[in-house]
Motif scaffolding. Structure first.
Motif, PDB file in Angstrom:
ATOM      1  N   GLU A 113      -5.819 -12.125  -1.895  1.00  0.00           N
ATOM      2  CA  GLU A 113      -4.978 -11.331  -2.790  1.00  0.00           C
ATOM      3  C   GLU A 113      -5.822 -10.692  -3.883  1.00  0.00           C
ATOM      4  N   GLU A 114      -6.776 -11.441  -4.419  1.00  0.00           N
ATOM      5  CA  GLU A 114      -7.660 -10.891  -5.440  1.00  0.00           C
ATOM      6  C   GLU A 114      -8.503  -9.747  -4.851  1.00  0.00           C
ATOM      7  N   PHE A 115      -8.970  -9.925  -3.623  1.00  0.00           N
ATOM      8  CA  PHE A 115      -9.725  -8.881  -2.934  1.00  0.00           C
ATOM      9  C   PHE A 115      -8.846  -7.653  -2.715  1.00  0.00           C
ATOM     10  N   ALA A 116      -7.603  -7.847  -2.271  1.00  0.00           N
ATOM     11  CA  ALA A 116      -6.667  -6.735  -2.060  1.00  0.00           C
ATOM     12  C   ALA A 116      -6.403  -6.001  -3.373  1.00  0.00           C
ATOM     13  N   LEU A 125      -2.003 -10.984   5.992  1.00  0.00           N
ATOM     14  CA  LEU A 125      -2.823 -12.018   5.354  1.00  0.00           C
ATOM     15  C   LEU A 125      -2.721 -11.940   3.837  1.00  0.00           C
ATOM     16  N   ALA A 126      -2.686 -10.724   3.302  1.00  0.00           N
ATOM     17  CA  ALA A 126      -2.623 -10.537   1.851  1.00  0.00           C
ATOM     18  C   ALA A 126      -2.167  -9.124   1.546  1.00  0.00           C
ATOM     19  N   TYR A 127      -1.633  -8.952   0.335  1.00  0.00           N
ATOM     20  CA  TYR A 127      -1.282  -7.619  -0.130  1.00  0.00           C
ATOM     21  C   TYR A 127      -1.509  -7.535  -1.623  1.00  0.00           C
ATOM     22  N   SER A 128      -1.767  -6.335  -2.074  1.00  0.00           N
ATOM     23  CA  SER A 128      -2.046  -6.112  -3.487  1.00  0.00           C
ATOM     24  C   SER A 128      -0.763  -5.951  -4.277  1.00  0.00           C
TER      25      SER A 128
END
Length: 115
Positions: free
Chosen positions: A16-19, A40-43
């Motif tokens: 999430e931090e990467f997104a 997997l993740a979203y901003s």
């Protein structure tokens, strides 16, 4: 991306931090999914997200009609072929707005996608 050389040395605590980082750099919402199109993740993002992104987040998987249309329109094959991000024009009938995407690779294997 403004300074992609520094990205290789940056450490993130979560996907999430990467997104969120990518979203900030590009100025738009980001989703990260695995090779099977599972979320997997979203901003974090502004008030507007297109239907395809909202449906993906809500169901934690890219809807089948979206995946099928992306294959049919040549988007997924282009992602598999290209090493650079692919610009994708809006596809209204599946609720997809304009965006960029890139395949995540480990050597020749597709591990997932960033949209």
């Amino acid at each position: 991306m403004k300074d992609n050389a520094s990205l290789s040395h940056k450490k993130f605590q979560s996907l999430e931090e990467f997104a969120d980082y990518i979203s900030t750099m590009l100025g738009g919402p980001v989703t990260i999914e695995d090779a099977g199109h599972r979320l997997l993740a979203y901003s974090m993002h502004s008030d507007y997200s297109d239907e395809a992104r909202v449906s993906t987040i809500m169901s934690r998987r890219v809807p089948e009609n979206v995946v099928n249309k992306l294959w049919k329109e040549g988007v997924i094959p282009a992602l598999h072929k290209e090493q650079e991000p692919v610009v994708i024009s809006s596809i209204q009938d599946i609720g997809l707005g304009n965006r960029m995407a890139i395949a995540i690779r480990r050597k020749q294997e597709i591990m997932g996608y960033i949209w």
